[in-house]
Motif scaffolding. Structure first.
Motif, PDB file in Angstrom:
ATOM      1  N   ARG A 121     -57.487 -27.922   6.834  1.00 16.37           N
ATOM      2  CA  ARG A 121     -57.804 -26.893   7.819  1.00 16.37           C
ATOM      3  C   ARG A 121     -56.899 -26.945   9.050  1.00 16.37           C
ATOM      4  NH1 ARG A 121     -61.775 -23.821   5.542  1.00 16.37           N
ATOM      5  NH2 ARG A 121     -63.536 -25.003   4.748  1.00 16.37           N
ATOM      6  N   VAL A 122     -56.020 -27.918   9.083  1.00 15.05           N
ATOM      7  CA  VAL A 122     -55.214 -28.070  10.291  1.00 15.05           C
ATOM      8  C   VAL A 122     -53.734 -28.146   9.943  1.00 15.05           C
ATOM      9  CG1 VAL A 122     -54.719 -29.545  12.281  1.00 15.05           C
ATOM     10  CG2 VAL A 122     -57.065 -29.357  11.437  1.00 15.05           C
ATOM     11  N   ILE A 123     -52.927 -27.377  10.648  1.00 17.45           N
ATOM     12  CA  ILE A 123     -51.475 -27.571  10.577  1.00 17.45           C
ATOM     13  C   ILE A 123     -51.044 -27.977  11.980  1.00 17.45           C
ATOM     14  CG2 ILE A 123     -49.244 -26.474  10.156  1.00 17.45           C
ATOM     15  CD1 ILE A 123     -50.710 -24.480   8.339  1.00 17.45           C
ATOM     16  N   VAL A 133     -68.591 -22.156  15.189  1.00 20.03           N
ATOM     17  CA  VAL A 133     -68.500 -20.901  15.944  1.00 20.03           C
ATOM     18  C   VAL A 133     -68.226 -19.739  14.994  1.00 20.03           C
ATOM     19  CG1 VAL A 133     -67.142 -19.636  17.656  1.00 20.03           C
ATOM     20  CG2 VAL A 133     -67.721 -22.039  18.048  1.00 20.03           C
ATOM     21  N   ILE A 134     -67.293 -19.924  14.089  1.00 21.76           N
ATOM     22  CA  ILE A 134     -66.904 -18.835  13.194  1.00 21.76           C
ATOM     23  C   ILE A 134     -68.074 -18.409  12.313  1.00 21.76           C
ATOM     24  CG2 ILE A 134     -65.515 -18.366  11.135  1.00 21.76           C
ATOM     25  CD1 ILE A 134     -63.269 -19.947  12.493  1.00 21.76           C
ATOM     26  N   LEU A 135     -68.827 -19.408  11.845  1.00 26.41           N
ATOM     27  CA  LEU A 135     -69.909 -19.070  10.915  1.00 26.41           C
ATOM     28  C   LEU A 135     -71.119 -18.479  11.613  1.00 26.41           C
ATOM     29  CD1 LEU A 135     -69.660 -21.887   8.278  1.00 26.41           C
ATOM     30  CD2 LEU A 135     -69.120 -19.497   8.071  1.00 26.41           C
ATOM     31  N   GLU A 136     -71.128 -18.547  12.927  1.00 25.64           N
ATOM     32  CA  GLU A 136     -72.229 -17.907  13.631  1.00 25.64           C
ATOM     33  C   GLU A 136     -72.004 -16.413  13.773  1.00 25.64           C
ATOM     34  OE1 GLU A 136     -72.962 -20.105  17.228  1.00 25.64           O
ATOM     35  OE2 GLU A 136     -73.866 -21.673  15.967  1.00 25.64           O
ATOM     36  N   MET A 137     -70.798 -15.970  13.491  1.00 28.16           N
ATOM     37  CA  MET A 137     -70.497 -14.542  13.650  1.00 28.16           C
ATOM     38  C   MET A 137     -70.411 -13.883  12.270  1.00 28.16           C
ATOM     39  SD  MET A 137     -67.779 -14.835  16.796  1.00 28.16           S
ATOM     40  CE  MET A 137     -67.495 -13.070  16.953  1.00 28.16           C
ATOM     41  N   ALA A 138     -71.189 -12.825  12.100  1.00 30.95           N
ATOM     42  CA  ALA A 138     -71.303 -12.168  10.791  1.00 30.95           C
ATOM     43  C   ALA A 138     -69.985 -11.556  10.340  1.00 30.95           C
ATOM     44  CB  ALA A 138     -72.367 -11.079  10.870  1.00 30.95           C
ATOM     45  N   GLU A 139     -69.081 -11.334  11.278  1.00 27.62           N
ATOM     46  CA  GLU A 139     -67.837 -10.621  10.944  1.00 27.62           C
ATOM     47  C   GLU A 139     -66.843 -11.466  10.161  1.00 27.62           C
ATOM     48  OE1 GLU A 139     -69.213 -10.776  13.926  1.00 27.62           O
ATOM     49  OE2 GLU A 139     -69.303  -8.779  14.851  1.00 27.62           O
ATOM     50  N   PHE A 140     -67.051 -12.794  10.139  1.00 23.48           N
ATOM     51  CA  PHE A 140     -66.006 -13.642   9.568  1.00 23.48           C
ATOM     52  C   PHE A 140     -66.401 -14.311   8.258  1.00 23.48           C
ATOM     53  CE2 PHE A 140     -65.173 -13.810  14.214  1.00 23.48           C
ATOM     54  CZ  PHE A 140     -64.001 -13.066  14.171  1.00 23.48           C
ATOM     55  N   GLU A 141     -65.409 -14.479   7.405  1.00 23.64           N
ATOM     56  CA  GLU A 141     -65.553 -15.318   6.216  1.00 23.64           C
ATOM     57  C   GLU A 141     -65.460 -16.770   6.685  1.00 23.64           C
ATOM     58  OE1 GLU A 141     -65.990 -14.741   3.048  1.00 23.64           O
ATOM     59  OE2 GLU A 141     -65.755 -12.568   2.984  1.00 23.64           O
ATOM     60  N   PRO A 142     -66.052 -17.692   5.946  1.00 21.36           N
ATOM     61  CA  PRO A 142     -65.915 -19.108   6.322  1.00 21.36           C
ATOM     62  C   PRO A 142     -64.555 -19.667   5.907  1.00 21.36           C
ATOM     63  CG  PRO A 142     -67.412 -18.848   4.467  1.00 21.36           C
ATOM     64  CD  PRO A 142     -66.943 -17.491   4.804  1.00 21.36           C
ATOM     65  N   GLN A 143     -63.509 -18.947   6.208  1.00 22.47           N
ATOM     66  CA  GLN A 143     -62.158 -19.346   5.821  1.00 22.47           C
ATOM     67  C   GLN A 143     -61.311 -19.328   7.075  1.00 22.47           C
ATOM     68  OE1 GLN A 143     -61.544 -20.340   2.846  1.00 22.47           O
ATOM     69  NE2 GLN A 143     -63.196 -19.443   1.627  1.00 22.47           N
ATOM     70  N   TYR A 144     -60.811 -20.501   7.454  1.00 23.43           N
ATOM     71  CA  TYR A 144     -60.076 -20.566   8.720  1.00 23.43           C
ATOM     72  C   TYR A 144     -59.039 -21.672   8.669  1.00 23.43           C
ATOM     73  CZ  TYR A 144     -63.085 -24.556   9.454  1.00 23.43           C
ATOM     74  OH  TYR A 144     -63.717 -25.764   9.291  1.00 23.43           O
ATOM     75  N   MET A 145     -58.134 -21.598   9.606  1.00 27.36           N
ATOM     76  CA  MET A 145     -57.064 -22.592   9.683  1.00 27.36           C
ATOM     77  C   MET A 145     -56.729 -22.785  11.168  1.00 27.36           C
ATOM     78  SD  MET A 145     -55.062 -24.311   7.710  1.00 27.36           S
ATOM     79  CE  MET A 145     -54.403 -23.699   6.211  1.00 27.36           C
ATOM     80  N   LEU A 146     -56.511 -24.045  11.555  1.00 29.01           N
ATOM     81  CA  LEU A 146     -56.108 -24.312  12.946  1.00 29.01           C
ATOM     82  C   LEU A 146     -54.625 -24.644  12.963  1.00 29.01           C
ATOM     83  CD1 LEU A 146     -59.201 -24.648  13.050  1.00 29.01           C
ATOM     84  CD2 LEU A 146     -58.873 -26.586  14.554  1.00 29.01           C
ATOM     85  N   VAL A 147     -53.869 -23.938  13.769  1.00 25.98           N
ATOM     86  CA  VAL A 147     -52.445 -24.232  13.859  1.00 25.98           C
ATOM     87  C   VAL A 147     -52.151 -24.717  15.282  1.00 25.98           C
ATOM     88  CG1 VAL A 147     -50.109 -23.324  13.586  1.00 25.98           C
ATOM     89  CG2 VAL A 147     -51.970 -22.420  12.172  1.00 25.98           C
ATOM     90  N   VAL A 148     -51.670 -25.942  15.357  1.00 29.18           N
ATOM     91  CA  VAL A 148     -51.401 -26.532  16.672  1.00 29.18           C
ATOM     92  C   VAL A 148     -49.897 -26.647  16.842  1.00 29.18           C
ATOM     93  CG1 VAL A 148     -51.899 -28.478  18.181  1.00 29.18           C
ATOM     94  CG2 VAL A 148     -53.471 -27.903  16.334  1.00 29.18           C
ATOM     95  N   ASP A 149     -49.431 -26.342  18.025  1.00 31.37           N
ATOM     96  CA  ASP A 149     -47.991 -26.421  18.269  1.00 31.37           C
ATOM     97  C   ASP A 149     -47.760 -26.839  19.721  1.00 31.37           C
ATOM     98  OD1 ASP A 149     -45.315 -26.280  17.814  1.00 31.37           O
ATOM     99  OD2 ASP A 149     -45.298 -24.187  17.170  1.00 31.37           O
TER     100      ASP A 149
END
Ligand code: ADP
Ligand code: ZN
Length: 432
Positions: A425-427, A345-361
């Protein structure tokens, strides 16, 4: 070009026969040399004589990462210590590392399957090839290294680190191919930018990317930024290391070196074999390994096997992209979520770098998911209205793909830590 047409283009019948013969030999070998397997087979009332063809594999016990840990360090080794010439360990992405010993013949097989992969990518003796997987206990560096040498191309053992120097070497030595993680490929692209250089200043032609899950969108991104063609390279240390499977020019799944590594897909709950084409857990049996051969090793990697012929001429079965590891699968409010879905999803949008992190709590007994993602420099702004609108667009897309709502945190460019090896990519704070 095909490195070993005799094996890579074998008729299906011949391949099944060869696999059956090798499995028969393997089972005898482990039965007599690894008490763990002898005990398991005796408990199941299976003897080596019951294994005559490859279809008999379903009678054999599975092996799990836990079995390797329980028998740490050398309990599953079949060859005597004097025959072991090298030891590697898995990266320990998901816990304690497991130790793998290789005989001289194992190393020869490894260089062979790596040479098949590199040839399929289009690497020849005329190429200069940089291995930027980490050298050391991790199988990536040395595994790819000896494959390049076996092929006869020139290997530059750059490993990771000192990326600016690496880029100067790529330019000065006319390095045309590179093996590294997709994360490192992105890091390389960013460093290139920082140095004021462009992809045209370097002549990279081919990338062999693997060691971590990556998506089709990530491929496009890396190809665009580095000006090369990116191919998938899959492997795991328990089975060998990189070179278990590789993409050909068709890029429709990765060909498995199934004369050495026999693949099955199972339902991870019932442990039953699934028919070709269905998604499940990938399982490998090392048909020719001497050091630490494994029967039906459960990789925890989720994918499917692709039936049918490939236009490249290779007849070996292909595996689809790894969806993720069952370990990486997050269960959030009862819904399965893979980091790779978020990446797409993120890489389909031109606005974002391919740098992401998922934080679950877990807040008030309710699971929460926050997606942190870097906004590209050109799109990052102080205009709160614009940023809120961007955030909402991403939230909506995530919701439609994941079926749960996620909170989005827009991050400044360059604020998420870069990785040169496998990226985390996941915390998951629920487990802390
Ligand atoms: P660890 O299990 O500690 O990470 P390894 O270094 O042996 O140990 O890594 C093997 C794992 O890396 C595979 O089981 C798989 O999950 C992942 N992997 C390797 N290559 C790829 C690839 N091309 N695509 C997706 N995942 C990959
Ligand atoms: Zn093919």
């Amino acid at each position: 070009m095909i490195w070993n047409p005799n094996k890579e283009c074998m008729s299906r019948d011949e391949m099944r026969q060869l696999q059956g013969k090798r499995l028969h030999k393997l089972v005898n070998y482990v039965y007599h040399n690894v008490p763990f397997y002898r005990n398991k087979m005796q408990a199941m009332d299976v003897s080596p004589e019951d294994i005559q063809s490859i279809d008999d594999i379903v009678k054999l016990p599975f092996t799990t990462k836990q079995d390797l840990r329980d028998n740490y360090p050398y309990g599953l080794q079949a060859a005597p210590p004097s025959e072991i010439v090298r030891v590697h360990a898995s990266s320990g992405t998901t816990g304690n590392p497991t130790i793998v010993g290789y005989t001289r013949k194992d190393l020869a097989v490894w260089s062979e399957v790596m040479a098949r992969a590199l040839t399929a990518y289009g690497i020849t003796r005329d190429d200069t090839f940089s291995v930027s997987y980490g050298y050391g206990l991790f199988t990536g560096g040395l595994g790819a290294h000896y494959g390049v040498e076996n092929l006869g191309a020139t290997v530059i053992p750059t490993s990771t680190g000192n990326t600016e120097k690496h880029i100067r070497l790529i330019r000065d030595l006319k390095i045309s191919g590179i093996a590294c993680t997709p994360s490192y490929a992105l890091y390389l692209a960013e460093t290139l930018d920082k140095m004021g250089l462009t992809k045209d200043d370097i002549g990279l032609r081919i990338g062999a990317f693997g060691a971590e899950p990556w998506t089709e969108n990530m491929r496009k991104e890396i190809e665009e930024r580095l000006g090369l063609r990116g191919f998938n390279l899959y492997g795991l240390s328990e089975i060998m290391g990189p070179g278990v499977s590789y993409e050909c020019e068709e890029q429709n799944g990765s060909h498995i070196n199934e004369d050495h590594f026999y693949p099955e897909i199972i339902n991870p709950e019932t442990l039953e074999q699934l028919p070709l084409g269905q998604q499940g857990e990938l399982v490998f049996t090392t048909l020719t390994k001497e050091g630490m051969p494994l029967l039906r090793y459960r990789t925890k990697d989720l994918c499917s096997l692709i039936p049918g012929e490939c236009a490249c001429g290779r007849t070996s079965v292909r595996m689809g992209r790894i969806m993720g590891r069952s370990d990486d699968m997050l269960i959030i409010r009862g819904i399965n979520v893979f980091p790779s879905q978020v990446e797409s999803v993120i890489l389909e949008m031109a606005e974002f770098e391919p740098q992401y992190m998922l934080v679950v709590d877990r807040v008030n007994n309710l699971d929460t998911l926050q997606v942190q993602v870097e906004v590209r420099k050109d799109f990052f702004s102080d205009d709160i209205g614009r940023m809120l609108a961007l955030k909402k667009r991403l939230c909506d897309k995530l919701k439609s793909v994941l079926s749960i709502s996620a909170d989005v945190k827009l991050m400044e460019p360059n604020s998420i830590e870069r990785s040169q090896g496998k990226t985390k990519r996941v915390i998951d704070k629920r487990n802390i």
